[in-house]
Write a protein that holds these residues in place. Structure first.
Motif, PDB file in Angstrom:
ATOM      1  N   HIS A  51       0.776  -1.173   0.078  1.00  0.00           N
ATOM      2  CA  HIS A  51       0.085  -0.185  -0.049  1.00  0.00           C
ATOM      3  C   HIS A  51       0.767   1.089  -0.112  1.00  0.00           C
ATOM      4  CE1 HIS A  51      -2.909   2.907   2.296  1.00  0.00           C
ATOM      5  NE2 HIS A  51      -2.941   3.084   1.100  1.00  0.00           N
ATOM      6  N   VAL A  52       0.657   1.867  -1.144  1.00  0.00           N
ATOM      7  CA  VAL A  52       1.447   3.325  -1.096  1.00  0.00           C
ATOM      8  C   VAL A  52       0.396   4.467  -0.878  1.00  0.00           C
ATOM      9  CG1 VAL A  52       3.029   4.793  -2.602  1.00  0.00           C
ATOM     10  CG2 VAL A  52       2.983   2.355  -2.736  1.00  0.00           C
ATOM     11  N   SER A  53       0.536   5.036   0.394  1.00  0.00           N
ATOM     12  CA  SER A  53      -0.231   6.184   0.673  1.00  0.00           C
ATOM     13  C   SER A  53      -0.109   7.332  -0.507  1.00  0.00           C
ATOM     14  CB  SER A  53      -0.027   6.821   1.990  1.00  0.00           C
ATOM     15  OG  SER A  53       1.219   7.378   1.999  1.00  0.00           O
ATOM     16  N   GLY A  54       0.948   7.597  -0.982  1.00  0.00           N
ATOM     17  CA  GLY A  54       1.160   8.908  -2.063  1.00  0.00           C
ATOM     18  C   GLY A  54       1.599  10.006  -1.311  1.00  0.00           C
ATOM     19  N   ALA A  55       1.805  10.138   0.007  1.00  0.00           N
ATOM     20  CA  ALA A  55       2.105  11.037   0.815  1.00  0.00           C
ATOM     21  C   ALA A  55       3.501  11.699   0.444  1.00  0.00           C
ATOM     22  CB  ALA A  55       1.936  11.047   2.293  1.00  0.00           C
TER      23      ALA A  55
END
Length: 298
Positions: free
Chosen positions: A90-94
């Motif tokens: 899971h890559v939050s993108g933050a």
């Protein structure tokens, strides 16, 4: 009854062993073990201003002035979760950065699955930009070279409606057959280059007038929330981008600056991007190749 149970267990065990043998014969091996990030390293650029990373310098407007750096992930941008019953990254993108294999690869077939989350960060959120990520390959040297974030490499673009585009990062270059399509970007008339097997051989590098992007021949992305299958074939200095079974880009004669000259670019690390958009990666595996399968041959 016990005999039947024993017989069933025997059959199941036999099927399991047969599957292991088959996969061993195919030569596939996972790059993600589903438990942790063994075999991978991280680099995170300056985080988006809406986050809180103690100790990082900011300017008077709140923008961070320095990167988080290597193998530090205080925002837990990269995490492992069970998604749709299977382990996924899971890559939050933050923020912008990369999860990079410690190992380098040449002459390989990489396949993986990807699907979008919902959240966007930084200017991606404020400008209502598309969800964005990417698969980087032939990566050479440390991250942080291109736009203070990416390594020198080629990119298999993962962006809404643009799966399979090529981006060339860090003054690497590559050739692809292209057709020119008149376009308008931010009110300016520009030329967009689309992959076309019958198009003119064109060199892509981050310099005017052509630039570093060759767009996919066709949009093969599945509806939002579904898992997309990506295949990347790399043989020598050539590569093929495949989205959900369709060849959408072909590249050849990849090169990288080495001193005053250009050298052949035919190996490197593999990276998964975080680029301001929430995304999930799973079933990342690789096998060596000596030829391109007939169904994907040019």
């Amino acid at each position: 009854k016990r005999t039947g149970m024993h017989h069933s267990r025997f059959l199941i065990s036999g099927m399991f062993l047969a599957t292991l043998v088959l996969r061993a014969d195919e030569g596939w091996r996972p790059l993600f073990n589903g438990r942790d990030f063994e075999g991978w390293s991280t680099f995170m650029a300056a985080p988006p201003p809406e986050t809180d990373v103690p100790g990082l310098k900011r300017d008077e407007k709140g923008a961070y002035l320095e990167p988080i750096g290597f193998n530090r992930d205080p925002l837990h941008v990269f995490a492992i979760e069970t998604v749709d019953g299977r382990p996924a990254i899971h890559v939050s993108g933050a923020g912008f950065g990369v999860l990079t294999t410690n190992e380098t690869f040449a002459n390989f077939h990489l396949r993986m699955q990807v699907k979008w989350g919902e959240r966007k960060w930084g200017y991606k959120r404020t400008t209502h930009a598309a969800l964005d990520a990417g698969l980087l390959y032939f990566a050479r040297g440390p991250a942080g070279i291109d736009h203070l974030t990416w390594p020198r490499c080629l990119e298999f673009q993962i962006q809404e409606k643009d799966f399979g585009d090529l981006f060339v990062l860090g003054l690497t270059e590559v050739t692809g057959n292209a057709r020119i399509v008149p376009d308008v970007v931010n009110g300016r008339k520009v030329k967009s280059y689309f992959y076309d097997p019958k198009g003119a051989p064109t060199v892509f590098v981050a310099r005017a007038p052509i630039g570093n992007r060759l767009r996919r021949i066709e949009d093969m992305e599945l509806p939002h929330g579904e898992w997309n299958t990506l295949d990347l074939f790399c043989l020598g200095d050539s590569s093929i981008h495949i989205v959900n079974g369709k060849v959408v880009n072909r590249l050849y004669h990849a090169k990288i600056p080495e001193g005053p000259a250009l050298a052949t670019l035919d190996s490197g690390n593999i990276c998964l991007q975080t680029e301001g958009g929430e995304v999930y990666y799973r079933d990342i595996e690789i096998q060596p190749i000596t030829a391109i399968p007939a169904q994907y041959a040019e």
